[in-house]
Design an enzyme around this catalytic site. Structure first.
Site, mmCIF file in Angstrom:
data_model
loop_
_atom_site.group_PDB
_atom_site.id
_atom_site.type_symbol
_atom_site.label_atom_id
_atom_site.label_comp_id
_atom_site.label_asym_id
_atom_site.label_seq_id
_atom_site.Cartn_x
_atom_site.Cartn_y
_atom_site.Cartn_z
ATOM 1 N N ASP A 83 0.873 -1.182 0.000
ATOM 2 C CA ASP A 83 0.000 0.000 0.000
ATOM 3 C C ASP A 83 0.902 1.221 0.000
ATOM 4 O O ASP A 83 2.112 1.123 0.242
ATOM 5 C CB ASP A 83 -0.889 0.000 1.268
ATOM 6 C CG ASP A 83 -1.765 1.251 1.355
ATOM 7 O OD1 ASP A 83 -2.266 1.709 0.311
ATOM 8 O OD2 ASP A 83 -1.936 1.794 2.471
ATOM 9 N N SER A 84 0.311 2.379 -0.236
ATOM 10 C CA SER A 84 1.069 3.629 -0.175
ATOM 11 C C SER A 84 1.540 3.896 1.259
ATOM 12 O O SER A 84 2.464 4.678 1.463
ATOM 13 C CB SER A 84 0.179 4.781 -0.628
ATOM 14 O OG SER A 84 -0.995 4.813 0.163
ATOM 15 N N TYR A 114 -0.482 8.440 -2.262
ATOM 16 C CA TYR A 114 -0.484 8.217 -3.705
ATOM 17 C C TYR A 114 -1.685 8.940 -4.343
ATOM 18 O O TYR A 114 -1.675 9.222 -5.533
ATOM 19 C CB TYR A 114 -0.600 6.716 -4.026
ATOM 20 C CG TYR A 114 0.661 5.902 -3.846
ATOM 21 C CD1 TYR A 114 1.797 6.416 -3.222
ATOM 22 C CD2 TYR A 114 0.718 4.584 -4.311
ATOM 23 C CE1 TYR A 114 2.944 5.644 -3.063
ATOM 24 C CE2 TYR A 114 1.859 3.809 -4.168
ATOM 25 C CZ TYR A 114 2.965 4.338 -3.535
ATOM 26 O OH TYR A 114 4.092 3.562 -3.384
ATOM 27 N N GLY A 115 -2.704 9.185 -3.512
ATOM 28 C CA GLY A 115 -3.972 9.729 -4.006
ATOM 29 C C GLY A 115 -3.852 11.067 -4.703
ATOM 30 O O GLY A 115 -4.706 11.441 -5.492
ATOM 31 N N CYS A 146 -4.090 -1.003 -2.120
ATOM 32 C CA CYS A 146 -4.263 0.441 -2.239
ATOM 33 C C CYS A 146 -5.185 0.652 -3.435
ATOM 34 O O CYS A 146 -4.870 0.210 -4.541
ATOM 35 C CB CYS A 146 -2.902 1.097 -2.481
ATOM 36 S SG CYS A 146 -2.989 2.853 -2.851
ATOM 37 N N ASN A 147 -6.313 1.271 -3.184
ATOM 38 C CA ASN A 147 -7.276 1.479 -4.279
ATOM 39 C C ASN A 147 -6.709 2.392 -5.344
ATOM 40 O O ASN A 147 -6.968 2.213 -6.535
ATOM 41 C CB ASN A 147 -8.570 2.073 -3.726
ATOM 42 C CG ASN A 147 -9.370 1.054 -2.952
ATOM 43 O OD1 ASN A 147 -10.259 0.427 -3.499
ATOM 44 N ND2 ASN A 147 -9.048 0.856 -1.687
ATOM 45 N N THR A 148 -5.927 3.383 -4.895
ATOM 46 C CA THR A 148 -5.346 4.331 -5.841
ATOM 47 C C THR A 148 -4.428 3.576 -6.805
ATOM 48 O O THR A 148 -4.558 3.686 -8.035
ATOM 49 C CB THR A 148 -4.560 5.412 -5.069
ATOM 50 O OG1 THR A 148 -5.416 5.958 -4.068
ATOM 51 C CG2 THR A 148 -4.070 6.503 -5.989
ATOM 52 N N GLU A 150 -5.658 7.949 10.185
ATOM 53 C CA GLU A 150 -4.280 7.850 10.690
ATOM 54 C C GLU A 150 -4.135 8.487 12.064
ATOM 55 O O GLU A 150 -3.273 8.111 12.847
ATOM 56 C CB GLU A 150 -3.316 8.493 9.687
ATOM 57 C CG GLU A 150 -3.293 7.719 8.392
ATOM 58 C CD GLU A 150 -2.006 7.840 7.624
ATOM 59 O OE1 GLU A 150 -1.149 8.643 8.001
ATOM 60 O OE2 GLU A 150 -1.873 7.106 6.623
ATOM 61 N N CYS A 175 -11.143 2.949 -0.325
ATOM 62 C CA CYS A 175 -9.805 3.346 0.139
ATOM 63 C C CYS A 175 -9.527 2.464 1.342
ATOM 64 O O CYS A 175 -10.406 2.302 2.207
ATOM 65 C CB CYS A 175 -9.793 4.818 0.530
ATOM 66 S SG CYS A 175 -8.286 5.312 1.389
ATOM 67 N N THR A 176 -8.325 1.901 1.399
ATOM 68 C CA THR A 176 -8.060 0.912 2.448
ATOM 69 C C THR A 176 -7.954 1.530 3.848
ATOM 70 O O THR A 176 -7.920 0.810 4.838
ATOM 71 C CB THR A 176 -6.800 0.097 2.106
ATOM 72 O OG1 THR A 176 -5.750 0.992 1.733
ATOM 73 C CG2 THR A 176 -7.079 -0.863 0.971
ATOM 74 N N HIS A 177 -7.907 2.854 3.918
ATOM 75 C CA HIS A 177 -7.948 3.504 5.236
ATOM 76 C C HIS A 177 -9.365 3.504 5.841
ATOM 77 O O HIS A 177 -9.526 3.558 7.048
ATOM 78 C CB HIS A 177 -7.531 4.980 5.125
ATOM 79 C CG HIS A 177 -6.063 5.212 5.086
ATOM 80 N ND1 HIS A 177 -5.297 4.899 3.998
ATOM 81 C CD2 HIS A 177 -5.212 5.746 6.005
ATOM 82 C CE1 HIS A 177 -4.049 5.241 4.246
ATOM 83 N NE2 HIS A 177 -3.967 5.748 5.449
#
Ligand code: DGL
Length: 285
Positions: free
Chosen positions: A24-25, A56-57, A87-89, A166, A198-200
């Protein structure tokens, strides 16, 4: 990388006991590690979070592809047998290049998330929230409509959800207010399914569910991707035959002060071994 280049070899990774690689980013992909470990508890996992270059977004497509290729090479050097782009981005931009360049099963977030959304929706009104890059690329809309062109998809960028996750503000007033602002239109549009693109975002599930309404299905692409990688590895006869709990190893390109605390929040458990990867080496990979 030159598209004429041959596919990269999968190294020694194609072995049942080899780990599954995830990148992931940053730390968002740890929500996918958690899902994968629940689905395939005996698999070893190697995680790379590009914490020095997150987010990365907001990067250009070519930069996201370049970083994703480097991250994949790093994981291949750890002899992984398959890779999840958590990471979806990166999934929305780099998957075609990665599949072309590397001879290893590679799973992104978009395809499994889109499929699961279509399985859950009843009224075919699906919302998607994600970074500006993911929603701007209409990655989920294209994939959902490719499978079912009668579906109605509404995408909405929610960039502030990443720093809120975060920060660990999972039930903070500010998170409620921002979620209300972001989600009110989707609520009015009458969606019955919302993709957490988004993985967050799974970290903020409670607030998102409360604001969007309890009757709306939330789709965690991490759950969907874990199911898909299980199927793929089964087909290739690459699932581990170990009976013991898999080992998890974590690599990051920068170790921040709050890393361990936030990573443990995302993973929902304590972590021990975190290694730092030199960014210069990564660029040379
Ligand atoms: N976790 C990333 C994703 O799923 C979002 C963070 C970023 O912008 O890098 O898109």
């Amino acid at each position: 990388m030159n598209s004429k280049d041959k596919k990269q070899p999968a190294g020694l990774g194609k072995d049942n006991q080899s780990p599954i690689g995830i990148f992931d980013s940053g730390i968002g992909g740890l929500t996918v590690v958690k899902r994968l470990a629940a689905t395939l508890p005996n698999e070893n996992i190697v995680y790379f979070g590009d914490t020095a270059r997150v987010p990365y977004g907001s990067k250009s497509n070519s930069t996201v592809v370049e970083y994703s290729v480097q991250n994949t090479k790093l994981l291949l050097s750890k002899y992984v047998k398959a890779i999840i782009v958590a990471c979806n981005t990166a999934s929305s931009i780099a998957i075609p290049t990665l599949k072309k360049e590397f001879n290893i099963p590679i799973i992104g977030m978009i395809e499994p998330g889109a499929k699961m959304a279509l399985q859950k929706t009843r009224n075919k009104k699906i919302g998607v929230i994600g970074t500006r890059a993911t929603t701007g690329n209409l990655a989920y809309s294209s994939e959902i409509k490719r499978i079912d062109d009668t579906a109605n998809v509404i995408e909405k960028p929610c960039p502030l959800f990443v720093p809120l996750a975060e920060e660990g503000w999972t039930d903070h007033n500010a998170t409620h207010e921002i979620a209300e602002e972001y989600l009110k239109e989707l609520r009015r549009d009458g969606i019955d399914t919302l993709v957490l693109g988004c993985t967050h975002y799974p970290i903020l599930t409670n607030v998102i569910q409360k604001i969007i309404g309890k009757n709306v299905n939330l789709i965690d692409s991490g759950v969907a991707s874990a199911e898909l990688i299980k199927e793929e590895l089964q087909k290739l006869d690459l699932l581990t035959n170990s009976n013991t709990t898999g080992l998890q190893e974590f690599y990051v390109s920068d170790i921040q002060v709050k890393f361990k605390e936030v990573a443990e929040l995302f993973l929902g458990k304590e972590i021990e071994h975190v290694h730092k990867v030199d960014l210069e080496e990564l660029s040379l990979e």
